[in-house]
Design a protein around this motif. Structure first.
Motif, PDB file in Angstrom:
ATOM      1  N   THR A   1       0.856  -1.187   0.000  1.00  0.00           N
ATOM      2  CA  THR A   1       0.000   0.000   0.000  1.00  0.00           C
ATOM      3  C   THR A   1       0.891   1.235   0.000  1.00  0.00           C
ATOM      4  N   ALA A   2       0.278   2.380   0.071  1.00  0.00           N
ATOM      5  CA  ALA A   2       1.049   3.624   0.109  1.00  0.00           C
ATOM      6  C   ALA A   2       1.875   3.689   1.393  1.00  0.00           C
ATOM      7  N   PRO A   3       3.072   4.272   1.346  1.00  0.00           N
ATOM      8  CA  PRO A   3       3.957   4.308   2.526  1.00  0.00           C
ATOM      9  C   PRO A   3       3.297   4.852   3.788  1.00  0.00           C
ATOM     10  N   GLU A   4       2.447   5.869   3.622  1.00  0.00           N
ATOM     11  CA  GLU A   4       1.825   6.469   4.808  1.00  0.00           C
ATOM     12  C   GLU A   4       0.813   5.543   5.479  1.00  0.00           C
ATOM     13  N   LYS A   5       0.397   4.474   4.789  1.00  0.00           N
ATOM     14  CA  LYS A   5      -0.579   3.537   5.359  1.00  0.00           C
ATOM     15  C   LYS A   5       0.073   2.278   5.933  1.00  0.00           C
ATOM     16  N   MET A   6       1.405   2.140   5.755  1.00  0.00           N
ATOM     17  CA  MET A   6       2.075   0.903   6.159  1.00  0.00           C
ATOM     18  C   MET A   6       1.966   0.625   7.652  1.00  0.00           C
ATOM     19  N   SER A   7       1.915   1.664   8.473  1.00  0.00           N
ATOM     20  CA  SER A   7       1.876   1.472   9.928  1.00  0.00           C
ATOM     21  C   SER A   7       0.533   0.940  10.411  1.00  0.00           C
ATOM     22  N   THR A   8      -0.482   0.965   9.535  1.00  0.00           N
ATOM     23  CA  THR A   8      -1.817   0.471   9.925  1.00  0.00           C
ATOM     24  C   THR A   8      -2.228  -0.716   9.045  1.00  0.00           C
ATOM     25  N   LEU A   9      -1.253  -1.503   8.620  1.00  0.00           N
ATOM     26  CA  LEU A   9      -1.485  -2.570   7.650  1.00  0.00           C
ATOM     27  C   LEU A   9      -2.567  -3.549   8.090  1.00  0.00           C
ATOM     28  N   GLU A  10      -2.555  -3.926   9.389  1.00  0.00           N
ATOM     29  CA  GLU A  10      -3.494  -4.961   9.833  1.00  0.00           C
ATOM     30  C   GLU A  10      -4.941  -4.485   9.872  1.00  0.00           C
TER      31      GLU A  10
ATOM     32  N   LEU B   1      -6.213  -2.428   7.477  1.00  0.00           N
ATOM     33  CA  LEU B   1      -6.633  -2.057   6.126  1.00  0.00           C
ATOM     34  C   LEU B   1      -7.498  -3.157   5.507  1.00  0.00           C
ATOM     35  N   SER B   2      -8.470  -2.745   4.720  1.00  0.00           N
ATOM     36  CA  SER B   2      -9.297  -3.711   3.993  1.00  0.00           C
ATOM     37  C   SER B   2      -8.580  -4.100   2.706  1.00  0.00           C
ATOM     38  N   PRO B   3      -8.954  -5.238   2.090  1.00  0.00           N
ATOM     39  CA  PRO B   3      -8.328  -5.638   0.826  1.00  0.00           C
ATOM     40  C   PRO B   3      -8.381  -4.542  -0.238  1.00  0.00           C
ATOM     41  N   ALA B   4      -9.429  -3.705  -0.200  1.00  0.00           N
ATOM     42  CA  ALA B   4      -9.568  -2.632  -1.192  1.00  0.00           C
ATOM     43  C   ALA B   4      -8.452  -1.601  -1.069  1.00  0.00           C
ATOM     44  N   ASP B   5      -7.849  -1.525   0.134  1.00  0.00           N
ATOM     45  CA  ASP B   5      -6.775  -0.552   0.362  1.00  0.00           C
ATOM     46  C   ASP B   5      -5.403  -1.108  -0.017  1.00  0.00           C
ATOM     47  N   LEU B   6      -5.356  -2.382  -0.382  1.00  0.00           N
ATOM     48  CA  LEU B   6      -4.078  -3.030  -0.682  1.00  0.00           C
ATOM     49  C   LEU B   6      -3.910  -3.223  -2.179  1.00  0.00           C
ATOM     50  N   SER B   7      -2.670  -3.234  -2.622  1.00  0.00           N
ATOM     51  CA  SER B   7      -2.338  -3.460  -4.025  1.00  0.00           C
ATOM     52  C   SER B   7      -2.853  -4.827  -4.487  1.00  0.00           C
ATOM     53  N   THR B   8      -3.489  -4.866  -5.649  1.00  0.00           N
ATOM     54  CA  THR B   8      -3.999  -6.140  -6.169  1.00  0.00           C
ATOM     55  C   THR B   8      -2.855  -7.114  -6.444  1.00  0.00           C
ATOM     56  N   GLU B   9      -1.708  -6.583  -6.878  1.00  0.00           N
ATOM     57  CA  GLU B   9      -0.554  -7.448  -7.140  1.00  0.00           C
ATOM     58  C   GLU B   9      -0.031  -8.049  -5.833  1.00  0.00           C
ATOM     59  N   PHE B  10      -0.024  -7.233  -4.784  1.00  0.00           N
ATOM     60  CA  PHE B  10       0.410  -7.725  -3.469  1.00  0.00           C
ATOM     61  C   PHE B  10      -0.527  -8.822  -2.975  1.00  0.00           C
ATOM     62  N   LEU B  11      -1.826  -8.621  -3.129  1.00  0.00           N
ATOM     63  CA  LEU B  11      -2.801  -9.628  -2.707  1.00  0.00           C
ATOM     64  C   LEU B  11      -2.653 -10.913  -3.514  1.00  0.00           C
ATOM     65  N   GLU B  12      -2.327 -10.777  -4.806  1.00  0.00           N
ATOM     66  CA  GLU B  12      -2.162 -11.950  -5.666  1.00  0.00           C
ATOM     67  C   GLU B  12      -0.953 -12.770  -5.225  1.00  0.00           C
ATOM     68  N   VAL B  13       0.168 -12.097  -4.907  1.00  0.00           N
ATOM     69  CA  VAL B  13       1.365 -12.813  -4.456  1.00  0.00           C
ATOM     70  C   VAL B  13       1.106 -13.463  -3.094  1.00  0.00           C
ATOM     71  N   THR B  14       0.397 -12.747  -2.215  1.00  0.00           N
ATOM     72  CA  THR B  14       0.061 -13.295  -0.898  1.00  0.00           C
ATOM     73  C   THR B  14      -0.777 -14.558  -1.037  1.00  0.00           C
ATOM     74  N   LYS B  15      -1.742 -14.540  -1.968  1.00  0.00           N
ATOM     75  CA  LYS B  15      -2.586 -15.710  -2.209  1.00  0.00           C
ATOM     76  C   LYS B  15      -1.756 -16.879  -2.734  1.00  0.00           C
ATOM     77  N   ARG B  16      -0.839 -16.611  -3.671  1.00  0.00           N
ATOM     78  CA  ARG B  16       0.030 -17.666  -4.214  1.00  0.00           C
ATOM     79  C   ARG B  16       0.942 -18.234  -3.134  1.00  0.00           C
ATOM     80  N   PHE B  17       1.464 -17.333  -2.293  1.00  0.00           N
ATOM     81  CA  PHE B  17       2.345 -17.749  -1.199  1.00  0.00           C
ATOM     82  C   PHE B  17       1.605 -18.699  -0.262  1.00  0.00           C
ATOM     83  N   CYS B  18       0.416 -18.326   0.172  1.00  0.00           N
ATOM     84  CA  CYS B  18      -0.355 -19.155   1.108  1.00  0.00           C
ATOM     85  C   CYS B  18      -0.695 -20.505   0.479  1.00  0.00           C
ATOM     86  N   LYS B  19      -1.108 -20.501  -0.788  1.00  0.00           N
ATOM     87  CA  LYS B  19      -1.443 -21.757  -1.470  1.00  0.00           C
ATOM     88  C   LYS B  19      -0.222 -22.673  -1.547  1.00  0.00           C
ATOM     89  N   PHE B  20       0.929 -22.093  -1.847  1.00  0.00           N
ATOM     90  CA  PHE B  20       2.154 -22.887  -1.941  1.00  0.00           C
ATOM     91  C   PHE B  20       2.477 -23.524  -0.583  1.00  0.00           C
TER      92      PHE B  20
END
Length: 378
Positions: free
Chosen positions: A233-242, A244-263
């Motif tokens: 997400t944007a740097p100013e939002k990093m301190s409140t990561l937990e 944040l809703s999925p809409a506030d997160l990068s779609t690419e980041f969510l995609e890698v996170t999903k692949r990571f968990c599946k692996f």
């Protein structure tokens, strides 16, 4: 478990100690366990990944400051999402290299325990896999001094055996912004990792120093993979990561996170001892206690001794379990007295067989039948 608990902490003398409440949780787990541990420098987002593996947005403490939030090793046990009859044990470790702590030996012990206890080890770093990132993984070069495979009074290097018992290895690169290209061509994440681990030819002191951590990773962790995560997400939002809703997160980041968990869910194996014996939650608790006590005493944990110690603990408990099966059954028989001698003898045989079955289900490496004989005499 609805939230993590502290598994390993430090006492007032600065020595590592196992928390009884966490051991009680593990003692109740009769299922095989898949153990995933995350290690890495402090403030690199380890806890966020572990929360996602648990299927939760919060749980392991993230923290939004430059201070290391996790202390010791914290544990979260959840039903495995894809392996029926298996428990997923997540271990979130204290951040390495905490400037406030400044204790490299403590960091080495935490890293060593993560390797010993896990079936999959996730190393979390930030930026790129460059020489600095690999040098920060200095702990892997110290494993030969911190772990032994065989019990021997001689100071022999048995690190070639590590590969048989060490966990699979995942390198998670956070906040990755570069293009993954090698010689101008697009590269996969795994190709990027292998390129970063490539050895330099030569025998000079500088080249030997460059190659050493790379050689250790290649030798100790032949099963390895890589995931590169963009900024979430944007740097100013990093301190409140937990929060944040999925809409506030990068779609690419969510995609890698999903692949990571599946692996992790698909590829992480059930934890096993040196002889291939399946580790349950109960055995994992005993292993943790034994390894921590060994390290706190200043000795070096030995994988061979771990199997011997676990066999003794489990076989004594298996004998007791078998005796209890027999005794409970005979108490019920007594309630039916008087009985013919033939009926009592028949019940004795039936219950003896049930007791032996209960013993065999829990025991392992009772190669000389010593504990089974105790059960039969008892």
């Amino acid at each position: 478990m609805d939230k993590p608990v502290c598994l390993i902490n430090t006492d007032s003398d600065g020595k590592l100690c196992v928390q009884p409440a966490a051991l009680q949780v593990l003692q109740q787990i009769q299922q095989p366990v898949v153990v995933v541990a995350v290690v890495g420098l402090y403030r690199t987002g380890k806890s966020y990944l572990m929360n996602h593996l648990a299927g939760k947005q919060t749980g392991f403490a993230l923290g939004g400051t430059i201070e290391s939030k996790t202390k010791g090793i914290w544990m979260w046990c959840v039903p495995h999402p894809t392996k029926t009859g298996t428990t997923l044990v997540l271990l979130d470790t204290e951040g390495l290299g905490d400037v406030e702590k400044g204790d490299s030996k403590h960091d080495t012990n935490i890293f060593c325990l993560a390797v010993l206890l896990s079936s999959t080890l996730v190393y979390n770093s930030s930026g790129t896999i460059d020489n600095r990132a690999i040098e920060e993984l200095q702990y892997v070069t110290e494993l030969t001094e911190c772990i032994k495979v065989k019990s021997s009074d001689e100071d022999v290097d048995d690190s070639t055996e590590f590969v048989k018992f060490f966990p699979s290895f995942i390198w998670s690169v956070r906040d990755f912004t570069l293009e993954r290209k090698i010689d101008g061509k697009d590269a996969t994440e795994d190709e990027y990792l292998e390129f970063a681990l490539k050895l330099k030819p030569g025998t000079s002191k500088k080249i030997t120093s460059f190659n050493l951590p790379r050689e250790c990773i290649q030798k100790f962790f032949p099963t390895r993979t890589c995931f590169t995560f963009p900024f979430p997400t944007a740097p100013e939002k990093m301190s409140t990561l937990e929060s944040l809703s999925p809409a506030d997160l990068s779609t690419e980041f969510l995609e890698v996170t999903k692949r990571f968990c599946k692996f992790v869910f698909d590829k992480s194996e059930v934890k096993r001892l040196k002889d291939g014996h399946t580790v349950t939650g109960r055995v994992l608790g005993n292993l943790t206690k034994m390894y921590v006590n060994t390290i706190s005493s200043g000795a070096v944990p030995c994988l061979e001794n771990a199997v011997i110690a676990m066999a003794q603990i489990e076989n004594v408990a298996a004998t007791q379990e078998g005796l209890e099966v027999y005794q409970r059954g005979m108490e019920k028989v007594k309630c039916s007295f008087p009985l013919e001698l033939e009926q009592v003898s028949s019940e004795h045989q039936r219950l003896s067989s049930k007791a032996t079955q209960a013993f065999m289900a829990r025991s392992f490496k009772d190669t000389d039948g010593k504990h089974l004989k105790v059960l039969e005499v008892g």
